[in-house]
Design a protein around this motif. Structure first.
Motif, PDB file in Angstrom:
ATOM      1  N   UNK A 104      88.335  27.641  43.953  1.00 22.23           N
ATOM      2  CA  UNK A 104      87.477  27.700  42.772  1.00 22.23           C
ATOM      3  C   UNK A 104      86.642  26.427  42.657  1.00 22.23           C
ATOM      4  N   UNK A 105      87.252  25.283  42.881  1.00 22.24           N
ATOM      5  CA  UNK A 105      86.499  24.025  42.794  1.00 22.24           C
ATOM      6  C   UNK A 105      85.398  23.953  43.855  1.00 22.24           C
ATOM      7  N   UNK A 106      85.613  24.573  45.012  1.00 24.76           N
ATOM      8  CA  UNK A 106      84.568  24.609  46.038  1.00 24.76           C
ATOM      9  C   UNK A 106      83.353  25.397  45.536  1.00 24.76           C
ATOM     10  N   UNK A 107      83.597  26.452  44.756  1.00 21.68           N
ATOM     11  CA  UNK A 107      82.482  27.210  44.180  1.00 21.68           C
ATOM     12  C   UNK A 107      81.769  26.379  43.117  1.00 21.68           C
ATOM     13  N   UNK A 108      82.542  25.743  42.249  1.00 18.50           N
ATOM     14  CA  UNK A 108      81.953  24.940  41.176  1.00 18.50           C
ATOM     15  C   UNK A 108      81.211  23.731  41.717  1.00 18.50           C
ATOM     16  N   UNK A 109      81.652  23.235  42.869  1.00 20.20           N
ATOM     17  CA  UNK A 109      80.987  22.083  43.479  1.00 20.20           C
ATOM     18  C   UNK A 109      79.533  22.386  43.808  1.00 20.20           C
ATOM     19  N   UNK A 110      79.232  23.643  44.114  1.00 20.86           N
ATOM     20  CA  UNK A 110      77.839  24.008  44.391  1.00 20.86           C
ATOM     21  C   UNK A 110      76.959  23.724  43.181  1.00 20.86           C
ATOM     22  N   UNK A 111      77.494  23.911  41.988  1.00 21.31           N
ATOM     23  CA  UNK A 111      76.728  23.650  40.779  1.00 21.31           C
ATOM     24  C   UNK A 111      76.342  22.197  40.615  1.00 21.31           C
ATOM     25  N   UNK A 112      77.137  21.312  41.200  1.00 22.53           N
ATOM     26  CA  UNK A 112      76.837  19.872  41.117  1.00 22.53           C
ATOM     27  C   UNK A 112      75.482  19.536  41.703  1.00 22.53           C
ATOM     28  N   UNK A 157      65.754  14.275  34.839  1.00 19.81           N
ATOM     29  CA  UNK A 157      66.174  12.882  34.983  1.00 19.81           C
ATOM     30  C   UNK A 157      67.549  12.756  35.642  1.00 19.81           C
ATOM     31  N   UNK A 158      67.921  13.780  36.413  1.00 12.49           N
ATOM     32  CA  UNK A 158      69.221  13.816  37.089  1.00 12.49           C
ATOM     33  C   UNK A 158      70.385  13.604  36.104  1.00 12.49           C
ATOM     34  N   UNK A 159      70.228  14.133  34.895  1.00 18.00           N
ATOM     35  CA  UNK A 159      71.256  13.931  33.870  1.00 18.00           C
ATOM     36  C   UNK A 159      72.503  14.795  34.084  1.00 18.00           C
ATOM     37  N   UNK A 160      72.367  15.893  34.818  1.00 22.56           N
ATOM     38  CA  UNK A 160      73.491  16.774  35.144  1.00 22.56           C
ATOM     39  C   UNK A 160      74.307  17.122  33.884  1.00 22.56           C
ATOM     40  N   UNK A 161      73.683  17.797  32.907  1.00 21.53           N
ATOM     41  CA  UNK A 161      74.333  18.028  31.619  1.00 21.53           C
ATOM     42  C   UNK A 161      75.388  19.130  31.614  1.00 21.53           C
ATOM     43  N   UNK A 162      75.521  19.905  32.686  1.00 19.64           N
ATOM     44  CA  UNK A 162      76.442  21.039  32.704  1.00 19.64           C
ATOM     45  C   UNK A 162      77.890  20.579  32.823  1.00 19.64           C
ATOM     46  N   UNK A 163      78.755  21.383  32.245  1.00 13.47           N
ATOM     47  CA  UNK A 163      80.202  21.197  32.374  1.00 13.47           C
ATOM     48  C   UNK A 163      80.812  22.576  32.576  1.00 13.47           C
ATOM     49  N   UNK A 164      81.775  22.658  33.484  1.00 17.42           N
ATOM     50  CA  UNK A 164      82.471  23.913  33.766  1.00 17.42           C
ATOM     51  C   UNK A 164      83.915  23.785  33.293  1.00 17.42           C
ATOM     52  N   UNK A 165      84.324  24.633  32.381  1.00 17.79           N
ATOM     53  CA  UNK A 165      85.700  24.645  31.875  1.00 17.79           C
ATOM     54  C   UNK A 165      86.313  25.951  32.351  1.00 17.79           C
ATOM     55  N   UNK A 213      72.351  16.118  24.481  1.00 17.08           N
ATOM     56  CA  UNK A 213      71.683  14.824  24.357  1.00 17.08           C
ATOM     57  C   UNK A 213      71.822  14.068  25.674  1.00 17.08           C
ATOM     58  N   UNK A 214      70.972  13.074  25.828  1.00 19.80           N
ATOM     59  CA  UNK A 214      71.011  12.258  27.035  1.00 19.80           C
ATOM     60  C   UNK A 214      70.703  10.815  26.675  1.00 19.80           C
ATOM     61  N   UNK A 215      71.067   9.927  27.548  1.00 18.87           N
ATOM     62  CA  UNK A 215      70.757   8.508  27.349  1.00 18.87           C
ATOM     63  C   UNK A 215      69.460   8.209  28.082  1.00 18.87           C
ATOM     64  N   UNK A 216      68.447   7.875  27.342  1.00 20.30           N
ATOM     65  CA  UNK A 216      67.151   7.571  27.931  1.00 20.30           C
ATOM     66  C   UNK A 216      67.044   6.069  28.177  1.00 20.30           C
ATOM     67  N   UNK A 258      67.617  13.867  22.227  1.00 19.64           N
ATOM     68  CA  UNK A 258      67.780  15.274  22.600  1.00 19.64           C
ATOM     69  C   UNK A 258      67.413  15.513  24.069  1.00 19.64           C
ATOM     70  N   UNK A 259      68.162  16.386  24.699  1.00 21.09           N
ATOM     71  CA  UNK A 259      67.901  16.785  26.089  1.00 21.09           C
ATOM     72  C   UNK A 259      67.348  18.208  26.048  1.00 21.09           C
ATOM     73  N   UNK A 260      66.027  18.370  25.985  1.00 17.82           N
ATOM     74  CA  UNK A 260      65.449  19.694  25.767  1.00 17.82           C
ATOM     75  C   UNK A 260      65.708  20.698  26.886  1.00 17.82           C
ATOM     76  N   UNK A 261      66.067  20.239  28.075  1.00 26.81           N
ATOM     77  CA  UNK A 261      66.289  21.172  29.192  1.00 26.81           C
ATOM     78  C   UNK A 261      67.769  21.391  29.509  1.00 26.81           C
TER      79      UNK A 261
END
Length: 195
Positions: free
Chosen positions: A29-37, A43-51, A89-92, A100-103
């Motif tokens: 499962x982690x190998x599949x989720x790693x693709x999302x990384x 801004x390369x903020x990578x806001x997604x989280x997988x629970x 949100x993101x740190x600018x 706010x992180x609009x995307x």
């Protein structure tokens, strides 16, 4: 308008509901989720989280319980359930406070799609859903207030359609798509006509 051939990996991916009750190892499962990384993000903020919860683990029934009854009826046979959240949100640079992180949702969607394509390549089926109790799921996931809960992805081995409730069996086939000419426009959005 000529259409460029689409990669078979994309054309062959669809969202079944019939899943075989098969386990998935955490490493798989982690190998599949790693693709999302590797998804692009502003801004390369990578806001997604997988629970996630896997079948036959302590969190499995809890994760399933948040689904609406229709989705629960077929997702209970899957191997994993992954809730997709995104940081709103993101740190600018140069800002003391987060902005706010609009995307965030767009970025999380891109990451979720890469997970689904990786799963298809590895022989797993996926079905993204929005039908779950968002407030109960947020509380159960202990999601901080500055995160959005966007969707869930059901992951498993495709099973035979006859394991589904009778009313769903006929729907166990890939869905069609609108013509590209209805979705892509040069220059501006077309004028709306009253039908």
């Amino acid at each position: 308008m000529s259409e460029t051939p689409v990669e078979p990996l994309i054309l062959d991916r669809w969202s079944p509901r019939a899943f075989a009750a098969a386990p998935i190892g955490e490493a798989d499962l982690l190998a599949l989720l790693d693709a999302g990384r590797w998804a692009p993000s502003a801004y390369n903020s990578q806001p997604w989280r997988f629970l996630y919860a896997r079948r036959d683990t302590p969190d499995w029934e809890r994760f399933l319980s948040w689904l609406i009854p229709f989705n629960h009826s077929w997702a209970q046979h899957a191997s994993a359930l992954v809730y997709v959240a995104s940081h709103m949100v993101t740190s600018a640079a140069g800002q003391a406070e987060p902005v706010p992180a609009p995307t965030h949702a767009f970025d999380a969607g891109a990451a979720a799609m890469l997970v689904q394509l990786q799963a298809a390549r590895a022989g797993w089926a996926t079905h993204p859903v929005s039908g779950f109790d968002k407030e109960v799921a947020r509380a159960g996931l202990e999601l901080p207030d500055d995160y959005a809960l966007n969707a869930a992805i059901v992951i498993g081995r495709k099973g035979p359609a006859d394991i589904l409730p009778e009313g769903l069996r006929a729907r166990e086939t890939p869905s069609g798509r609108h013509p590209l000419a209805d979705l892509a426009f040069a220059g501006r959005f077309p004028a709306q006509t009253d039908a």
